[in-house]
Each structure stands twice: as C-alpha cells, then as structure tokens.
Motif scaffolding. Structure first.
Motif, PDB file in Angstrom:
ATOM      1  N   ARG A  20       0.829  -1.210   0.000  1.00  0.00           N
ATOM      2  CA  ARG A  20       0.000   0.000   0.000  1.00  0.00           C
ATOM      3  C   ARG A  20       0.866   1.264   0.000  1.00  0.00           C
ATOM      4  NH1 ARG A  20      -2.811  -3.943  -1.041  1.00  0.00           N
ATOM      5  NH2 ARG A  20      -4.813  -4.371  -0.033  1.00  0.00           N
ATOM      6  N   LEU A  23      -3.408   2.855  -6.881  1.00  0.00           N
ATOM      7  CA  LEU A  23      -4.352   2.289  -5.913  1.00  0.00           C
ATOM      8  C   LEU A  23      -5.567   1.715  -6.627  1.00  0.00           C
ATOM      9  CD1 LEU A  23      -4.109   5.087  -3.218  1.00  0.00           C
ATOM     10  CD2 LEU A  23      -3.486   2.705  -2.849  1.00  0.00           C
ATOM     11  N   LEU A  50      -8.473   0.054  -4.795  1.00  0.00           N
ATOM     12  CA  LEU A  50      -8.369   0.880  -3.595  1.00  0.00           C
ATOM     13  C   LEU A  50      -8.508   2.355  -3.959  1.00  0.00           C
ATOM     14  CD1 LEU A  50      -5.139  -0.904  -2.270  1.00  0.00           C
ATOM     15  CD2 LEU A  50      -7.506  -1.438  -1.612  1.00  0.00           C
ATOM     16  N   PHE A  77      -8.925   6.666  -1.828  1.00  0.00           N
ATOM     17  CA  PHE A  77      -8.949   7.439  -0.587  1.00  0.00           C
ATOM     18  C   PHE A  77      -9.928   8.593  -0.763  1.00  0.00           C
ATOM     19  CE2 PHE A  77      -5.414   8.712  -3.257  1.00  0.00           C
ATOM     20  CZ  PHE A  77      -5.496  10.093  -3.330  1.00  0.00           C
ATOM     21  N   TYR A  89      -3.638   6.254   1.687  1.00  0.00           N
ATOM     22  CA  TYR A  89      -4.459   5.052   1.786  1.00  0.00           C
ATOM     23  C   TYR A  89      -4.727   4.811   3.272  1.00  0.00           C
ATOM     24  CZ  TYR A  89      -6.027   0.284   2.094  1.00  0.00           C
ATOM     25  OH  TYR A  89      -6.764  -0.827   2.402  1.00  0.00           O
TER      26      TYR A  89
END
Length: 604
Positions: A436, A469, A474, A476, A517
């Motif tokens: 990450r 990401l 993923l 944010f 993240y």
C-alpha cells in the motif's frame, strides 16, 4: 506547551456536555419561537482556523474538525462532516444526541428536506453563512414547507457564558523584499480587475493580508488580521480593523494607503455606497450573507463572484517563491533531524504521539525562524492514522508501537509556509503495508512527474495520484493536493488537485502532492511534498506546457518501499530526489545525522 494546548482544547471541545447544551439551546429556541437552528463551524470570514471566540460548533457538540455543521431541531439533531472526519466525529460527539451524517452522502439541504416539519421556522446566523449557502438551505426548507430565518443574534452566544473575547492580535507590516510587490501596486491591479463594478468588498482575511502587505495574529496557525476592506475601482480604499491592533508604524503605513475605520463602520459605509446605486463585488466563498443582503436592501447592484485578488495571490512572484524554497530547505533539515531522532526513540518503545509531535516542533523551533505551526500536527500511530485528519489530544494520545506511524506537519516562517507528511515503519512492516505504501508513493511520484498543457485544472490531474491504488481496487476520500500560501494559509485556494479542482493551474502556484491510503481500524499512509507549477520546455511541443518543481526536502522511508512494484522511471525519480535531499540537507546536520541520511537516501 503542547500539553497545555491539548488540555485547554479538550475542555472547550467537550462532547460529554452535548446533551446539556442542546437542551439549553432548545429552550432558547422555543423562547424565540423557532423550531430549529443551524450551527456551522464558521466565523464571519469562513476561515479554516477560527479564533476561540468563534468555535461555536466545538462548544455545542465537542467536534474539533475544521469543517462541519450541526442542525438542532426540537426532537432530533445531526452533525454533518466530510470523509476526513468520518471516524473522528464518533469519538468526539455524543452520538445519542447528534447523529453523525456523511455530508458526501447526505447534504444538510437533503436532510432538512427529509426532516423539517411543515411550518417549522429554522434560524441561522447570517454573519456565518455565504449567500449561496443561504440560498441552498432556504430552498430546501421551502421544499419541506418550512422557513429559514435570519437572526440578529446568535443564540449559542447567549448560552456560552465563558466565551473567549474577540482576538486583538497585533498587525505587522510584511517586508517588501518578501512580498515582492508593493501594496499600492496590488491595489492598482485589484482596481483594474473590477472592470464594470464600482467596488470590491474584501471579506477574506488572506486577501486582506496579501493586498495590504500586512500579517496579523488573530487566529492560530495562520498570520491573519481579521477585518474587511472596501476597494473602489478608483480612489482610496477603506480598511476596517480594530484600532487596538495597530501600533504607530503599521498605522502610519496603512493610513497612507487607505482610510482606516473601526469595524462597526462597515455596515453604514456599505449602505451608503449601495444607496448610490453602485455595483459592488462580493466574494462568493467568504462574504457574509448579512452584508450582501444589506447592500441589496439599500438599492445597490450586487455581484457575488470571485474576489480577483485570490487568483493574483495564488500565483507567487519570484520573491515569494524564493522565500518558499528557503523555508522548505530550513524545514526539511528540521524534519530530517526529527526522523533521525524518531528512528532511535521509537525503537526503544514507550514513545507517545504527543511526545513525537513535541519533538518535531522543538527541532523546528531550533531553526530560530519558526513563527508558528502551520496547522496542528497530525501525529498518528496505528488505527489513529486511519483517520486522515486525526488530531491528538490528551484523551486520545497513543503509544507508538510496532506498525505504522504518520506525521503530517508544517511550519509558518516569515519567508514561507510548509506542509509535509511522512509515514514511518516501526519494526518490520507487513507485506500489505509495503504494498500500500508503494502504491501511494507511485501516485505521489506520478503527480511530481506530470507534464500538462496550460489550461489544465487540478481535476484533470487528480487521477494520476490514484491510479496505482485503483489498479488494486483501492482509493482514498480526500483530494490529492491543496494550494499553499506565502506565509499565509497552509490550505489556499482557488488552486487544488482534486476532483473538484476547476481552476486552471498557472506558473507560480504552490500545491501539495499527497495521495494516501487508510485501512480503517488498523493504520493509514500518506506521503506529501509541496510542488510549484512551472513552465516546461519540450522540444517540438505544439503547446505551452507546464509541470511541477518539488520543493519539499525530506527522505521517504525505504523500509516501506516494495521495489518490485516500481518501474525503472519511478526508481530513477526516487533516487534522484533522494540524492537532491542528501546534498541539500547534509550541511545542516550533525555527523551522526549525516550518516543516517546517507543510508536513508541510498539508491534503491
């Protein structure tokens, strides 16, 4: 110093008092024949950092964030926050009293439509809301068959018996060598930008400070003088400041530029100007609806739009950029000394979030140039780092154990404002942490390396910081970057790298580059440098191209970098950046610190 600051903050923002304070507010509203009240986290200028006397939302609810709104009705109450504070708000407010609502999912207006009873009268303070905010909420109330009512006095003030006094921070002149342009020249530029309008009401203290080359001390973390100005297209402006803030020298200098008046003269002068049928420009982002309504009622022609000085202020001149680079160099050395100290202190165990924040501030103060922190340091260990805008207090102060530690901090120096985030491994990081972190670093590097044609906005660049990401499913919930001022706000508009960033990026603008993240309940990662928009010469280019110069100087944590995820160009950029950091900072470090930095910046 930190301990007393955190303790006094805890006492003011006390969520355990929410039930009693809401009960008292409801009784007050009933006497005013009101069925509800809107309590935004705002002052008269929509400042991010408000003086203690304006922290009504914190007093009422216990919520300490920089953005939020509470709605109190007779039988229910809610507090609206964005994704930055989704976790923090539940730990600060009494959720049996205030229902936390994600404003990204349900806006205040939508909630009012769904919850206001027909015939309800909901009060608001017109000094604490912009015209657009009032229009949006009034429309929602009308849709529900209710009414939004502008109040002459804020009912919270009548209940807040120990409310702090209004600030009287001293105003100082900002040196021409750092400003790079005289106040007279700036006033002339603003006047020319008004075009068909007769005057501009300056309601943003950042613009006030920039235009008149002054700085103040009315709020924490940003050297702002709170006040207003009326700038005509031609002729002398009027500057509305509490005279107690002005010593002889700044008073004399400002009197040569403007008519100095007490703040309570503003409404009268605005009414007179509007009564002559003049066209007045109000800043849509910061103007109080109270003043806009006053001008309309007096017969003036009102234009609610952009304060032209905001864009001028965002494009830094050569003196401001030189100061910014000097501030980053000084700050980078202080941060690197902290990183060396942290590597030893954290390994011994027992270190707390507050102690780490204290240590970093000490290193900054040892430069001899620090004026203030540019915002409360986000010193966050483990699960606390999963809240992007976590603020450590004496109640939440955690020990920094094995795992990840995030430090997001900055300084205010007379020559520039800094903001930098580093995520650090304590002990051996897991494979997931390394994965990450490296994806966040890839997004960070992608922004730093971006090249784009003139006219491109931050919204068009935002995705570059997310792509690594996104490839892993993923994301944010905050923007990739915000604007930064020149010894002004660490969060400056209108420029930003965000899905909402519509302002074209221009040479001289300073922005942050900070993808992240966050694994809720476990840990968080963010990496941040400041960058300057600059012209890029590209052989054979058919359009004028721009790019970013990275001006923050501090090493990344190599223990968290999974090199297998990086391509050759990413590795080369990181190695070149680390070589630059090593060369620039080594002269300011001790022998032991230099040895540590050499290892921390060794080629990947």
């Amino acid at each position: 110093m930190f301990e007393s600051v955190f303790q006094s903050f805890d006492e003011q923002a006390d969520g355990t008092q929410g039930a009693a304070r809401v009960t008292a507010l409801r009784e007050k509203l009933a006497r005013l024949k009101l069925d509800g009240f809107l309590a935004p986290r705002a002052d008269r200028h929509q400042n991010e950092y408000a003086p203690p006397s304006e922290e009504r939302l914190a007093w009422l609810t216990g919520f300490s964030g920089s953005a939020g709104t509470a709605v109190v009705l007779a039988d229910k109450a809610a507090i609206f926050v964005d994704g930055r504070y989704a976790l923090a708000v539940r730990g600060q407010v009494d959720v049996s009293v205030f229902e936390p609502v994600d404003v990204g999912t349900t806006s205040v207006a939508d909630w009012l439509r769904a919850n206001l009873p027909r015939g309800a009268r909901v009060g608001y303070d017109p000094w604490l809301a912009t015209p657009a905010q009032v229009e949006r909420l009034a429309r929602a109330a009308a849709d529900a068959g209710a009414e939004l009512v502008a109040l002459d006095a804020n009912p919270v003030d009548a209940l807040w018996t120990d409310r702090p006094p209004e600030p009287l921070g001293r105003i100082v002149l900002y040196p021409r060598k750092l400003a790079g342009e005289s106040a007279g020249a700036k006033l002339a530029r603003v006047g020319e930008a008004l075009k068909g309008a007769d005057a501009l009401l300056v309601s943003d203290p950042h613009s006030l400070a920039w235009i008149f080359n002054i700085r103040g001390a009315d709020v924490s973390h940003t050297p702002l003088p709170l006040g207003f100005a009326l700038i005509p297209r031609a002729g002398a402006p009027s500057l509305y400041l509490d005279p107690r803030k002005l010593a002889a020298a700044p008073r004399k200098a400002l009197a040569a530029l403007a008519k100095l008046k007490a703040p309570d003269a503003l409404e009268r002068d605005l009414s007179i100007l509007a009564g002559e049928g003049r066209k007045i420009v109000f800043d849509a982002a910061t103007a109080p609806s109270r003043l806009v309504a006053l001008a309309r009622e007096a017969g003036g022609v009102v234009e609610v739009g952009a304060d032209p000085s905001a864009l001028m202020r965002a494009k830094k001149n050569s003196a401001e950029l030189s100061g910014a680079r000097a501030a980053q160099l000084r700050d980078g050395a202080a941060l690197t000394r902290f990183l060396f100290w942290f590597a030893q202190a954290a390994s011994k165990g027992g270190l707390t979030e507050i102690e780490a924040a204290q240590a970093l501030e000490t290193f900054r103060r040892e430069t001899g140039a620090l004026k203030d922190l540019s915002f409360p340091s986000i010193s966050a260990a483990g699960p606390n780092a999963a809240s992007p805008h976590y603020r450590v207090t004496t109640k939440t102060n955690a020990r920094i154990g094995r795992g990840l530690y995030l430090i997001d901090s900055g300084g205010q120096y007379e020559d520039g404002t800094t903001d930098v985030t580093r995520t650090l491994a304590v002990g051996r990081p897991s494979a997931e942490m390394r994965d990450r972190y490296t994806r966040v670093l890839q997004g960070h590097v992608a922004i730093a390396r971006a090249v784009f044609p003139r006219g491109v906005s931050g919204a068009q660049i935002d995705a570059l910081g997310r792509l690594p990401l996104w490839r892993a499913g993923l994301d944010f919930d905050h923007g990739v970057g915000h604007g930064v001022g020149a010894y002004l706000s660490v969060h400056e508009g209108p420029q930003r790298i965000s899905k909402l960033g519509t302002t074209p990026l221009e040479p001289g603008m300073i922005l942050s580059d900070e993808p992240g993240y966050y694994k809720g309940g476990h840990w968080g990662i963010r990496i941040e440098n400041l960058v300057v928009v600059e012209l890029r010469e590209i052989r054979g280019a058919e359009r004028e191209m721009l790019g970013f110069e990275t001006i923050t100087l501090a090493p990344y944590d190599r223990a968290l970098i999974e090199t297998k995820l990086l391509d050759d160009e990413e590795k080369a950029w990181i190695d070149a950046y680390h070589a630059r950091v090593r060369k620039a900072l080594s002269p300011f470090l001790s022998r032991a610190e230099k040895r540590w930095l050499a290892e921390a910046t060794a080629p990947l």
